[in-house]
Design a protein around this motif. Structure first.
Motif, PDB file in Angstrom:
ATOM      1  N   ARG A 134       0.824  -1.215   0.000  1.00  0.00           N
ATOM      2  CA  ARG A 134       0.000   0.000   0.000  1.00  0.00           C
ATOM      3  C   ARG A 134       0.852   1.255   0.000  1.00  0.00           C
ATOM      4  NH1 ARG A 134      -5.123  -2.587   3.160  1.00  0.00           N
ATOM      5  NH2 ARG A 134      -3.713  -3.106   4.830  1.00  0.00           N
ATOM      6  N   THR A 135       1.961   1.208   0.683  1.00  0.00           N
ATOM      7  CA  THR A 135       2.834   2.380   0.720  1.00  0.00           C
ATOM      8  C   THR A 135       3.420   2.660  -0.662  1.00  0.00           C
ATOM      9  OG1 THR A 135       3.399   1.891   3.014  1.00  0.00           O
ATOM     10  CG2 THR A 135       4.861   3.387   1.817  1.00  0.00           C
ATOM     11  N   LEU A 136       3.870   1.610  -1.322  1.00  0.00           N
ATOM     12  CA  LEU A 136       4.432   1.787  -2.660  1.00  0.00           C
ATOM     13  C   LEU A 136       3.385   2.361  -3.607  1.00  0.00           C
ATOM     14  CD1 LEU A 136       6.566  -1.466  -2.994  1.00  0.00           C
ATOM     15  CD2 LEU A 136       7.398   0.878  -2.755  1.00  0.00           C
ATOM     16  N   GLN A 137       2.181   1.854  -3.476  1.00  0.00           N
ATOM     17  CA  GLN A 137       1.109   2.343  -4.323  1.00  0.00           C
ATOM     18  C   GLN A 137       0.819   3.818  -4.066  1.00  0.00           C
ATOM     19  OE1 GLN A 137      -2.271  -0.425  -4.672  1.00  0.00           O
ATOM     20  NE2 GLN A 137      -3.611   1.372  -4.572  1.00  0.00           N
ATOM     21  N   THR A 138       0.777   4.156  -2.807  1.00  0.00           N
ATOM     22  CA  THR A 138       0.529   5.548  -2.439  1.00  0.00           C
ATOM     23  C   THR A 138       1.635   6.461  -2.966  1.00  0.00           C
ATOM     24  OG1 THR A 138      -0.558   4.828  -0.409  1.00  0.00           O
ATOM     25  CG2 THR A 138       0.158   7.123  -0.516  1.00  0.00           C
ATOM     26  N   PHE A 139       2.873   6.055  -2.747  1.00  0.00           N
ATOM     27  CA  PHE A 139       4.004   6.859  -3.214  1.00  0.00           C
ATOM     28  C   PHE A 139       3.959   7.035  -4.729  1.00  0.00           C
ATOM     29  CE2 PHE A 139       7.192   5.911   0.469  1.00  0.00           C
ATOM     30  CZ  PHE A 139       6.363   6.614   1.323  1.00  0.00           C
ATOM     31  N   GLU A 140       3.556   5.982  -5.407  1.00  0.00           N
ATOM     32  CA  GLU A 140       3.530   6.089  -6.859  1.00  0.00           C
ATOM     33  C   GLU A 140       2.438   7.050  -7.304  1.00  0.00           C
ATOM     34  OE1 GLU A 140       2.683   2.573  -9.090  1.00  0.00           O
ATOM     35  OE2 GLU A 140       3.153   3.626 -10.952  1.00  0.00           O
ATOM     36  N   GLU A 141       1.290   6.955  -6.657  1.00  0.00           N
ATOM     37  CA  GLU A 141       0.193   7.860  -7.009  1.00  0.00           C
ATOM     38  C   GLU A 141       0.589   9.315  -6.790  1.00  0.00           C
ATOM     39  OE1 GLU A 141      -2.913   6.468  -4.559  1.00  0.00           O
ATOM     40  OE2 GLU A 141      -3.425   4.768  -5.843  1.00  0.00           O
ATOM     41  N   LYS A 142       1.362   9.547  -5.748  1.00  0.00           N
ATOM     42  CA  LYS A 142       1.765  10.908  -5.438  1.00  0.00           C
ATOM     43  C   LYS A 142       2.954  11.361  -6.279  1.00  0.00           C
ATOM     44  CE  LYS A 142      -1.147  11.874  -2.094  1.00  0.00           C
ATOM     45  NZ  LYS A 142      -2.074  13.030  -2.136  1.00  0.00           N
ATOM     46  N   GLY A 143       3.511  10.460  -7.031  1.00  0.00           N
ATOM     47  CA  GLY A 143       4.650  10.837  -7.862  1.00  0.00           C
ATOM     48  C   GLY A 143       5.961  10.910  -7.106  1.00  0.00           C
ATOM     49  N   ILE A 144       6.021  10.263  -5.965  1.00  0.00           N
ATOM     50  CA  ILE A 144       7.260  10.251  -5.203  1.00  0.00           C
ATOM     51  C   ILE A 144       8.211   9.199  -5.770  1.00  0.00           C
ATOM     52  CG2 ILE A 144       8.280   9.859  -2.921  1.00  0.00           C
ATOM     53  CD1 ILE A 144       5.585  10.777  -1.733  1.00  0.00           C
ATOM     54  N   ILE A 145       7.649   8.074  -6.151  1.00  0.00           N
ATOM     55  CA  ILE A 145       8.435   7.045  -6.816  1.00  0.00           C
ATOM     56  C   ILE A 145       7.754   6.669  -8.128  1.00  0.00           C
ATOM     57  CG2 ILE A 145       9.341   6.093  -4.665  1.00  0.00           C
ATOM     58  CD1 ILE A 145       7.265   3.864  -4.881  1.00  0.00           C
ATOM     59  N   HIS A 146       8.477   5.940  -8.952  1.00  0.00           N
ATOM     60  CA  HIS A 146       7.886   5.467 -10.193  1.00  0.00           C
ATOM     61  C   HIS A 146       8.314   4.023 -10.418  1.00  0.00           C
ATOM     62  CE1 HIS A 146      11.922   6.820 -11.345  1.00  0.00           C
ATOM     63  NE2 HIS A 146      11.885   5.864 -12.245  1.00  0.00           N
ATOM     64  N   THR A 147       7.570   3.314 -11.231  1.00  0.00           N
ATOM     65  CA  THR A 147       7.942   1.939 -11.535  1.00  0.00           C
ATOM     66  C   THR A 147       8.876   1.911 -12.725  1.00  0.00           C
ATOM     67  OG1 THR A 147       6.127   1.557 -13.063  1.00  0.00           O
ATOM     68  CG2 THR A 147       5.709   1.127 -10.748  1.00  0.00           C
ATOM     69  N   ILE A 148       9.682   0.891 -12.743  1.00  0.00           N
ATOM     70  CA  ILE A 148      10.616   0.708 -13.847  1.00  0.00           C
ATOM     71  C   ILE A 148      10.333  -0.623 -14.507  1.00  0.00           C
ATOM     72  CG2 ILE A 148      13.035   0.443 -14.466  1.00  0.00           C
ATOM     73  CD1 ILE A 148      13.740   2.043 -12.002  1.00  0.00           C
ATOM     74  N   PRO A 149      10.170  -0.624 -15.811  1.00  0.00           N
ATOM     75  CA  PRO A 149      10.003  -1.900 -16.488  1.00  0.00           C
ATOM     76  C   PRO A 149      11.357  -2.574 -16.610  1.00  0.00           C
ATOM     77  CG  PRO A 149       9.911  -0.109 -18.075  1.00  0.00           C
ATOM     78  CD  PRO A 149      10.130   0.509 -16.730  1.00  0.00           C
ATOM     79  N   THR A 150      11.477  -3.775 -16.160  1.00  0.00           N
ATOM     80  CA  THR A 150      12.766  -4.460 -16.204  1.00  0.00           C
ATOM     81  C   THR A 150      12.720  -5.630 -17.174  1.00  0.00           C
ATOM     82  OG1 THR A 150      12.242  -6.038 -14.472  1.00  0.00           O
ATOM     83  CG2 THR A 150      13.080  -3.910 -13.777  1.00  0.00           C
ATOM     84  N   ALA A 151      13.896  -6.027 -17.596  1.00  0.00           N
ATOM     85  CA  ALA A 151      13.992  -7.069 -18.603  1.00  0.00           C
ATOM     86  C   ALA A 151      13.415  -8.389 -18.106  1.00  0.00           C
ATOM     87  CB  ALA A 151      15.449  -7.260 -19.021  1.00  0.00           C
ATOM     88  N   ASP A 152      13.537  -8.639 -16.831  1.00  0.00           N
ATOM     89  CA  ASP A 152      13.026  -9.907 -16.310  1.00  0.00           C
ATOM     90  C   ASP A 152      11.616  -9.774 -15.758  1.00  0.00           C
ATOM     91  OD1 ASP A 152      13.564  -8.403 -14.106  1.00  0.00           O
ATOM     92  OD2 ASP A 152      14.371 -10.051 -12.923  1.00  0.00           O
TER      93      ASP A 152
END
Lengths: 138, 138
Positions: B54-72
């Motif tokens: 939930r924290t990761l989701q919240t941070f992402e919504e707020k633009g504090i972190i972002h996801t990275i598409p990785t090769a694996d």
DNA sequence: GTAACTGCAAAATATTTGCATCCTT
DNA sequence: AAGGATGCAAATATTTTGCAGTTAC
């Protein structure tokens, strides 16, 4: 058509089975990449979920398909071009994901540009994913 | 230091809690991106697995972190630079994944080059992931 | 005090493994 | 006939959801 698919399997020393023919055909008919779930939907009850996992894994090991890193971190697969089939992946084209229809499209003609990396970094493979609206949605 | 992290949470209208401080601190200390499992390992029993999600989701919504598409195709997250924090993601630097040590490194100084797309395609966001050996392993 | 956040339990989903059977070569 | 591939069951792993208790403000 089915024969050319058959020959791909043979070329890679894989037994020709219904599942593999079926799944490989899906990739040839599909414009763009397929997720495991896409394949499951399109094959219905015919192929076991586990077989799909194993088939995708086998195809990837043989260099018939490759995985694509997507922005939403779902797993997608697409056919490799000829040059991949030797075992080396030269999958150097850009992938496009449409924000509207969700499709992943291999832009075969758009090559991934080279970038200058900082000292000490040695590139091996580059992947580029662009999101936006595709030629149909926009 | 803890204060600057605290102010980031406040700036984004999030309550300041131990979990959030802790997780956000991990990102600031980490060189590179973190997967959910990395965070779980580093926090041990202190933070519930669900809270991390939930924290990761919240941070992402707020633009504090972002996801990275990785090769694996594993899910990874990294801090956004200042420009992201307005809600718009201008995450235009290259990500590097080392084949040897497995680390994901944000090459902040290496910008993703623009590419010319075919007619009808309108780009919104670009992501580039380069794999190879990093400056430590090679 | 109230709204928001957390932890626990449990549900839902996704992926992997073992094994007996069937199919390809 | 022999080895590989499949399907089923079940084990694991991952992610989501509901709810009651706790905490931030």
């Amino acid at each position: 058509m089915s024969d050319s698919i058959r020959s791909i399997l043979k070329k890679n020393n894989l037994s020709v089975t219904d599942s593999r023919l079926h799944i490989l055909e899906l990739f040839y008919n599909a414009k763009g990449a397929l997720a495991h779930s896409d394949i499951e939907k399109q094959t219905g009850e015919e192929i076991d979920r586990v077989t799909i996992y194993r088939t995708l894994q086998t195809f990837e090991e043989k260099g018939i398909i490759h995985t694509i890193p997507t922005a939403d971190n779902s797993v997608k697969y697409a056919l490799c071009k000829d040059r991949c089939e030797e075992g080396h992946h030269h999958d150097n084209h850009v992938h496009f994901i449409c924000d509207h229809c969700g499709k992943t499209i291999c832009l075969d003609d758009v090559l991934v540009p080279e970038v200058k990396l900082p000292k000490g970094f040695e590139p091996h493979q580059s992947n580029m994913v662009v999101t936006g609206s595709c030629n149909i949605c926009k």
